[in-house]
Each structure stands twice: as structure tokens, then as C-alpha cells.
Design a protein around this motif. Structure first.
Motif, PDB file in Angstrom:
ATOM      1  N   LEU A 172       1.058  -1.521   0.287  1.00  0.00           N
ATOM      2  CA  LEU A 172       0.184   0.111  -0.180  1.00  0.00           C
ATOM      3  C   LEU A 172       0.798   1.365   0.014  1.00  0.00           C
ATOM      4  O   LEU A 172       0.686   2.458  -0.268  1.00  0.00           O
ATOM      5  N   ILE A 173       2.202   0.686   0.846  1.00  0.00           N
ATOM      6  CA  ILE A 173       3.012   2.515   0.831  1.00  0.00           C
ATOM      7  C   ILE A 173       3.381   2.164  -1.073  1.00  0.00           C
ATOM      8  O   ILE A 173       3.247   4.007  -1.202  1.00  0.00           O
ATOM      9  N   VAL A 174       3.723   1.307  -1.166  1.00  0.00           N
ATOM     10  CA  VAL A 174       4.842   1.848  -2.823  1.00  0.00           C
ATOM     11  C   VAL A 174       3.738   2.228  -3.486  1.00  0.00           C
ATOM     12  O   VAL A 174       3.621   3.410  -4.503  1.00  0.00           O
ATOM     13  N   LEU A 175       2.278   2.152  -3.349  1.00  0.00           N
ATOM     14  CA  LEU A 175       1.051   1.927  -4.306  1.00  0.00           C
ATOM     15  C   LEU A 175       0.854   3.815  -4.434  1.00  0.00           C
ATOM     16  O   LEU A 175       0.465   5.019  -4.782  1.00  0.00           O
ATOM     17  N   ILE A 176       0.803   4.207  -2.679  1.00  0.00           N
ATOM     18  CA  ILE A 176       0.527   5.598  -2.219  1.00  0.00           C
ATOM     19  C   ILE A 176       1.743   6.221  -3.611  1.00  0.00           C
ATOM     20  O   ILE A 176       0.781   7.270  -3.913  1.00  0.00           O
ATOM     21  N   LEU A 177       3.129   5.899  -2.856  1.00  0.00           N
ATOM     22  CA  LEU A 177       4.657   6.577  -3.100  1.00  0.00           C
ATOM     23  C   LEU A 177       4.106   6.800  -4.281  1.00  0.00           C
ATOM     24  O   LEU A 177       4.018   8.148  -5.329  1.00  0.00           O
ATOM     25  N   VAL A 178       3.779   5.954  -5.395  1.00  0.00           N
ATOM     26  CA  VAL A 178       3.714   5.958  -6.945  1.00  0.00           C
ATOM     27  C   VAL A 178       2.229   6.523  -7.857  1.00  0.00           C
ATOM     28  O   VAL A 178       2.694   7.012  -8.725  1.00  0.00           O
ATOM     29  N   GLY A 179       1.662   6.089  -6.641  1.00  0.00           N
ATOM     30  CA  GLY A 179       0.016   7.197  -7.232  1.00  0.00           C
ATOM     31  C   GLY A 179       0.507   8.573  -7.436  1.00  0.00           C
ATOM     32  O   GLY A 179       0.291   9.083  -7.360  1.00  0.00           O
TER      33      GLY A 179
END
Length: 89
Positions: free
Chosen positions: A34-41
Motif C-alpha cells: 500500500l505504501i508503494v502504491l500510494i507513493l507511485v500514485g
């Protein structure tokens, strides 16, 4: 000094007890995915918004592109297409 004498009253933890403890542990905090997804988004959104802002700024500040001058041949051809005869003919 007797090292073994210090721990005689304590028993080592059994593996069964550790398994139960490991099963009861709840995940605290955010999921790494989720952290990676939020960062990339967030980075993608920042990129798109930044490009839009730069585009709007360029529309206001950059002068319009100069048009190429039309050659005499092309002007003559266009006039003939429209039915207007070129002067001198």
C-alpha cells in the motif's frame, strides 16, 4: 561464577507457546504494498499536475508560432481553385 545457576528458576520458552504468540500477532501499520502504491500514485499525480501547470504557463507566455510564407505558386493555384483568375492572365 556459575552461569547456569542464574537461570535455574526460569524455563526456556517452548515452541508451542511461540507458535500461538505468532498466530495472535496482528499486523500493525501500513501494508508495504500500500505504501508503494500510494507513493507511485502520488508521483504520477504530481507529474500530471506539473505538466498541466507548465502547459498553461506556456500557453500564456510563449508567442504563437510564425507561419511559413506561402509561395507564389501555391497562392496562384489556390486562386485558380476558387475561380479567381490571377492578375496578368
Amino acid at each position: 561464577m556459575d552461569i547456569e545457576g542464574d537461570f535455574e528458576d526460569q524455563s526456556p520458552p517452548s515452541f508451542d507457546r511461540m507458535k500461538k504468540v505468532a498466530q495472535n500477532v496482528e499486523a500493525k501499520g501500513f501494508n508495504p504494498g500500500l505504501i508503494v502504491l500510494i507513493l507511485v500514485g502520488g508521483l504520477l499525480l504530481l507529474f500530471l499536475v506539473g505538466n498541466y501547470v507548465l502547459y498553461m504557463y506556456a500557453q500564456k507566455t510563449v508567442p504563437p508560432k510564425k507561419k511559413k510564407p506561402i509561395s507564389k505558386k501555391k497562392m496562384k493555384r489556390e486562386r485558380l481553385k476558387q475561380g479567381i483568375s490571377a492578375p496578368g492572365e
